[in-house]
Design a protein around this motif. Structure first.
Motif, short mmCIF file in Angstrom:
data_model
loop_
_atom_site.label_atom_id
_atom_site.label_comp_id
_atom_site.label_asym_id
_atom_site.label_seq_id
_atom_site.Cartn_x
_atom_site.Cartn_y
_atom_site.Cartn_z
N PRO A 94 17.95 2.31 -3.58
CA PRO A 94 18.89 3.50 -4.24
C PRO A 94 19.31 3.28 -3.07
CG PRO A 94 16.74 4.12 -3.67
CD PRO A 94 16.98 2.65 -2.55
N ALA A 118 18.35 9.77 -12.30
CA ALA A 118 17.26 8.93 -11.01
C ALA A 118 16.48 8.30 -11.43
CB ALA A 118 16.84 10.15 -10.03
N PRO A 122 18.55 3.39 -10.13
CA PRO A 122 18.34 3.82 -8.63
C PRO A 122 19.30 4.38 -7.18
CG PRO A 122 19.13 0.99 -9.05
CD PRO A 122 19.23 2.17 -10.71
N VAL A 123 18.83 5.65 -7.79
CA VAL A 123 20.13 6.69 -7.78
C VAL A 123 19.89 7.75 -6.32
CG1 VAL A 123 22.05 8.42 -7.71
CG2 VAL A 123 21.85 5.63 -8.95
#
Length: 305
Positions: A94, A118, A122-123
């Motif tokens: 992420p 999220a 991919p954060v």
């Protein structure tokens, strides 16, 4: 000016983790290696970038390089995502996006927005909490890439989008209102205790001034957490300006009362972010703007919390 990626990575990691030792653990190198990379970066730039305090702090020149380092890191993560997707591979690790948000937005509408982002991208969010009138400084110094702020003037290198307004109303428990403010007179507010978020919170003072009351007159309780602030008002510690999103249900069931139906204050909020062509940052921005327009009011007058 040619700068090495590992030097920039060591620099931003040291700033985020606060010490060379913590940065070394994250990068799987020795503290001396981190120090050497940052020293080499400083020699290349020709400026001192860090003050070796605990935690580490940046110089004015360091703030400039920090913004660059964060941008390079995010763009690299964007590229890795595209390459993984092109090869049919699972997403890369992420990307961390640092954002500063005011307390009342964190307590009401914005966390579901971040959770939705999220869940599909991919954060990882690195959230800071700061009064919306003061959050732009974190954009300027490179601490964050985006902010929910009451400032409509863009920080240099940033874009601005309006989000809508948080509407605040003077609110209290029924028992408090009956004891202190039963007559509805402005003079009663000079003695009725008031709950204030912190020393930067001007919402209650602004309302008192509108009623012709000296803000220094009433006793005040400082409760510097958004959820606890609402609890304190509900328990009768004092009256306070609560956002509709936080107080509406309690007002509807009678556990809180609005003291002045004409006394609302609208605090306009804006999304400021770095002017950076990042797919991930743009995804976050679109989600925040969409969520805000569902939950917030139209633009209004200024306030401060």
């Amino acid at each position: 000016m040619e700068l090495q990626l590992d030097h920039l990575d060591a620099f931003v990691t040291a700033v985020d983790r606060g010490t060379f030792e913590a940065a070394a653990r994250e990068l799987s190198v020795t503290p001396s290696a981190v120090s050497l990379r940052i020293k080499a970066l400083e020699e290349r730039v020709g400026r001192i970038l860090l003050l070796r305090t605990k935690p580490i702090t940046t110089t004015e020149s360091g703030e400039t390089i920090l913004r660059l380092a964060r941008a390079v890191r995010l763009l690299g993560q964007d590229a890795a995502l595209e390459l993984h997707a092109a090869d049919g591979l699972a997403p890369a690790a992420p990307a961390t996006i640092p954002v500063v948000v005011n307390a009342d937005s964190l307590a009401t509408w914005i966390l579901p927005v971040f959770a939705e982002v999220a869940a599909h991208h991919p954060v990882a969010f690195d959230l800071s909490r700061e009064d919306q009138d003061h959050s732009v400084q974190l954009l300027r110094d490179g601490t964050v890439m985006a902010a929910v702020t009451s400032s409509r003037e863009p920080v240099q290198g940033c874009t601005v989008q309006p989000l809508g307004s948080m509407r605040y109303r003077p609110t209290a428990s029924p028992a408090f209102a009956a004891r202190w403010l039963s007559g509805g007179r402005a003079t009663e507010f000079a003695t009725a205790p008031v709950v204030v978020f912190d020393r930067k919170d001007d919402l209650q003072d602004a309302y008192l001034r509108r009623r012709g009351v000296d803000p220094a007159a009433p006793p005040r309780h400082h409760v510097p957490a958004s959820a606890d602030f609402a609890v304190a008002v509900g328990l009768g510690l004092g009256w306070g300006m609560l956002p509709d999103a936080q107080a509406a249900r309690a007002v509807a069931d009678g556990t809180l009362v609005v003291l002045d139906e004409t006394g609302s204050v609208d605090v306009p909020l804006y999304w400021q972010q770095w002017r950076l062509h990042s797919r991930l940052l743009d995804v976050v921005a679109r989600a925040v703007v969409s969520g805000a327009r569902r939950e917030l009011h139209g633009q209004g007058t200024t306030g401060a919390r």
